[in-house]
Design a protein around this motif. Structure first.
Motif: not given
Length: 171
Positions: A17-18, A78-80, A49-59, A82-88
């Motif tokens: 999640i972003c 899937g609409q985002q 830590g950063k995840g891998s694979g898709p970022i599935l949620l944002d906002e 972001c990069d994984h540096i922004e993982d929640a």
């Protein structure tokens, strides 16, 4: 420990999640969905830590009263942007139970052991609302002896309802 990067399972895949708009109200919903109680804290910028694979949620924008992230305002899956540096991430207090909602499962990833952990049992006495028109109403059910059951209304008062609402994290 009961903290880590939040990941969700949707449409056959795990993703992160972003942290755009990620705050303590979102963490409160995550902790509630995992059955964890206490004072939830939202963490951003890939704190765990950063995840891998898709970022599935944002906002993601929860009010804090929802029972699951599905009920929160959020981007389409899937609409985002972001990069994984922004993982929640979230930090939650000790274990009290869990509720897995169908195919959308949620877990925390702990950087200490680099493996996800699943909380697979409901705690005795965990309550939920079922059959209501919204997430804020419904029949009270309690988990006991491996099963969900209803609560008889004999002697049920507004005070009883207030206790259940507090147990569910409503204010």
């Amino acid at each position: 420990s009961f903290e880590g990067r939040v990941e969700v399972y949707h449409d056959g895949k795990w993703g992160t999640i972003c942290d755009d708009r990620w705050d303590d109200r979102d963490a409160e919903v995550v902790c509630r969905q995992l059955g964890l109680s206490g004072n939830p804290k939202a963490l951003s910028w890939a704190h765990y830590g950063k995840g891998s694979g898709p970022i599935l949620l944002d906002e993601v924008e929860c009010s804090g009263n929802e029972l699951s992230l599905d009920q929160c305002k959020k981007s389409e899956w899937g609409q985002q942007n972001c990069d994984h540096i922004e993982d929640a991430g979230v930090s939650c207090d000790p274990f009290t139970g869990i509720d897995l909602h169908g195919s959308k499962m949620l877990f925390l990833f702990s950087p200490a052991n680099r493996w996800p952990f699943f909380l697979s049992l409901f705690a005795e006495g965990t309550v939920r609302l079922a059959g209501g028109h919204s997430s804020h109403e419904g029949r009270v059910e309690v988990y006991y002896n491996g099963d969900w059951g209803t609560v008889c209304d004999d002697g049920w008062t507004d005070i009883s309802a207030q206790v259940v609402c507090r147990q569910l994290g409503f204010r």
